[in-house]
Enzyme design. Structure first.
Site, PDB file in Angstrom:
ATOM      1  N   CYS A 242      33.592  40.994  37.219  1.00 17.51           N
ATOM      2  CA  CYS A 242      33.152  41.764  38.380  1.00 17.51           C
ATOM      3  C   CYS A 242      33.089  40.936  39.648  1.00 17.51           C
ATOM      4  O   CYS A 242      32.896  41.488  40.720  1.00 17.51           O
ATOM      5  CB  CYS A 242      31.762  42.340  38.136  1.00 17.51           C
ATOM      6  SG  CYS A 242      31.737  43.547  36.835  1.00 17.51           S
ATOM      7  N   VAL A 243      33.175  39.639  39.586  1.00 15.97           N
ATOM      8  CA  VAL A 243      32.849  38.858  40.769  1.00 15.97           C
ATOM      9  C   VAL A 243      33.979  38.019  41.339  1.00 15.97           C
ATOM     10  O   VAL A 243      33.811  37.407  42.377  1.00 15.97           O
ATOM     11  CB  VAL A 243      31.630  37.942  40.507  1.00 15.97           C
ATOM     12  CG1 VAL A 243      30.372  38.759  40.349  1.00 15.97           C
ATOM     13  CG2 VAL A 243      31.858  37.057  39.305  1.00 15.97           C
TER      14      VAL A 243
END
Lengths: 428, 132
Positions: A242-243
């Site tokens: 997600c990052v």
């Protein structure tokens, strides 16, 4: 294995009552998608939107991008081990809604960025500004622990892509891409004089928001493993990241892995492509030593002459990339690395967090620190807070007219380390 | 192989129930400096000092595992922490620390730390679950 990806060219997407494809227009039923995803008791609400190329629309924060498909012949529809029962992938006929992407959004943590601009300067940098995006905003119920929250959003996206893919079941395919490859011994007997080449695909495997999955198995729990390229093209590898917006490999990019497709294209011509090794990027140094040793051992066991290695992420994975390179080159195996670089706003700083003199063939997929200016959107699908995070990088990056300056690392797929993106390399 | 470890951290969510801890009153960079000093004193560098993405470099918090025992200074560990500090400074030179999302960074840092501890294979899963 014998896999056919049958591409149904989609020119437009509309909401309607009856899902299907007619004259290149995909109709999706919004309520059906919502009902399907709301079956998960951990999902509180679902919103579905459409974003088209050229619209002044910003999507943020993107979690994953997935290509909707349906298997029309053979076993293994959806994502076996995750959304459907476990079967071997890599064979059969698959109808692909070509030009369409399911984009999942939903902030699991406040610092997620991951922007897709469908127009203007931002659109130049992400491959997903050119797809017709069905955006699924997933809000889980309150009180979930962060791991369950992440899994809920990840699986909902995969289910949405599987569900939307059904609309292509009866549609007529245009281009049909065939991927056929036998076992290594048979292929080598066909091409005895061609150099044997393996592809090592590294996967971030470090914990919450930093994971990859193979048939649903967390890649952090495995030793490096050999898979047939068709398995990945058929949906065996899934993103749980997600990052690392610019260089995480989304599920869509796994399904269409450019490194695999390019190696396949040259198989039997000037190389003998022997397979894919999936290698976890772990957190501990001992873990890194183990996986890098094991990766090099697998390559030696296969008797390859050359290896292409792609990284995922930036920072500690640079160490894995270069350790694999050193081990392979020391074994006499020619090694090409694919990575992005973090070389400052002016592109002049040292690009990687680590170095080794054996890394003599390195392809850069872009500078994650390159600065781009994004003008204000007419419509935002997602979260205003995520835009505030995006606009808070440094003093003065939010301008009076509402435009903001950010680094490429915020843009989904901008510097894809498997080469599924818009940049190219210029030789000087 | 030495299994005992120390958590070097500035993350307020990291509790002593995870193991021995050296709490650093300061920034991400101060944690790296402390780790560097310990590595030169002969401690093993167990987990990599950097995260796996640019975004995690803007975190106010960082936790790194080092070995509890001292021996000869390792060139590999020294090079790793030195290059990590260099990378950190280069990558964050123009950037603000993302204090707005500090609580989320603290949570994720804690989760990634637990994974590192599991990966190191020291404490049993039951103990991890106790502290969740």
């Amino acid at each position: 294995m014998n896999l056919e990806l049958r591409k149904i060219e989609i020119k437009d997407v509309v909401f309607g009552e009856v899902p299907g494809v007619k004259d290149g227009v995909l109709t999706v039923c919004k309520q059906d998608i919502i009902d399907e995803l709301m079956e998960d008791v951990n999902v509180k609400s679902i919103k579905v939107d459409i974003a088209k190329p050229g619209e002044k629309t910003r999507i943020i924060p993107v979690k994953d991008v997935i290509q909707p498909r349906i298997k029309v012949e053979g076993k293994g529809n959806g994502f076996p081990g995750v959304t459907s029962e476990m079967v071997q992938l890599g064979s059969g006929k698959v109808n692909v809604l070509d030009g369409v992407a399911v984009v999942t959004i939903g902030d699991i943590v406040g610092f997620q960025e991951g922007v897709i601009d469908m127009w203007g300067e931002g659109a130049k940098w992400t491959p997903f500004s050119k797809t017709l995006n069905i955006v699924v905003d997933i809000e889980p119920v309150e009180g979930l622990d962060p791991h369950t929250h992440e899994a809920t959003v990840r699986v909902a996206g995969l289910k949405a892509a599987e569900f939307i893919g059904k609309a292509g079941k009866e549609a007529e395919a245009g281009v049909v891409d065939k991927y056929e490859m036998d076992d290594i011994f048979t292929e080598t007997s066909k091409y005895p004089d061609l150099p044997k080449v393996a592809y090592v695909e590294m996967l971030i495997s470090q914990g919450l928001l930093h994971d990859g999955y193979i048939y649903g198995v967390n890649s952090g729990k495995i030793l490096p493993t050999l898979i047939h390229p068709n398995e990945e093209l058929d949906g065996a590898v899934i993103s749980g990241n997600c990052v690392a917006a610019c260089d995480k490999i989304t599920t869509y990019q796994h399904q269409n892995n450019s490194a695999i497709l390019d190696l396949y294209n040259r198989h039997g011509k000037d190389i003998n492509f022997v397979g894919v090794i999936l290698t976890p990027e772990l957190t501990t140094l001992e873990g890194k030593f183990r996986t890098c040793d094991y990766t090099a051992k697998l390559c030696r066991t296969l008797g390859v002459d050359g290896v292409v290695v792609s990284e995922e992420g930036y920072g500690n994975p640079d160490s894995d990339l270069l350790m694999i390179c050193k081990r392979l080159e020391d074994s006499g195996i020619k090694t090409v690395l694919i990575t992005d670089e973090c070389s400052g706003w002016d592109g002049m700083s040292q690009p990687l967090a680590d170095t080794t003199p054996e890394a003599v063939a390195v392809i850069s997929t872009g500078n994650v620190s390159h600065v781009v200016e994004l003008e204000p959107a007419d419509r935002v699908i997602g979260s205003a807070e995520a835009i505030a995070t995006l606009a808070g990088g440094w003093e003065g990056c939010l301008k009076e007219d509402g435009s903001m300056v950010c680094e490429l690392n915020a843009v989904i797929g901008a510097t894809s380390e498997i080469g599924y993106h818009n940049l190219t390399v210029e030789l000087y | 192989m030495e299994h005992a470890f120390v958590v070097v951290t500035n993350n307020p969510l990291v509790g002593k129930d995870l193991g021995e801890m050296k709490f650093v009153e300061g920034s991400y960079e101060d944690v790296l400096i402390k780790v560097r000093d310990l590595v030169y004193e002969g401690h093993q560098l167990i987990s990599h000092p950097l995260g796996a993405s640019m975004r995690m470099l803007f975190s106010p918090y960082r936790s790194v595992l080092v070995g509890a025992e001292r021996s000869e200074t390792s060139e590999v560990y020294a090079l790793t922490i030195e290059s990590s500090m260099d990378t950190f400074r280069r990558s964050t030179a123009n950037r603000n620390v993302d204090h707005v999302n500090a609580d989320d960074y603290a949570r994720i840092d804690l989760e990634l730390l637990k994974e590192a501890i599991k990966e190191h294979g020291i404490i049993q899963r039951e103990k991890i679950q106790e502290v969740q």
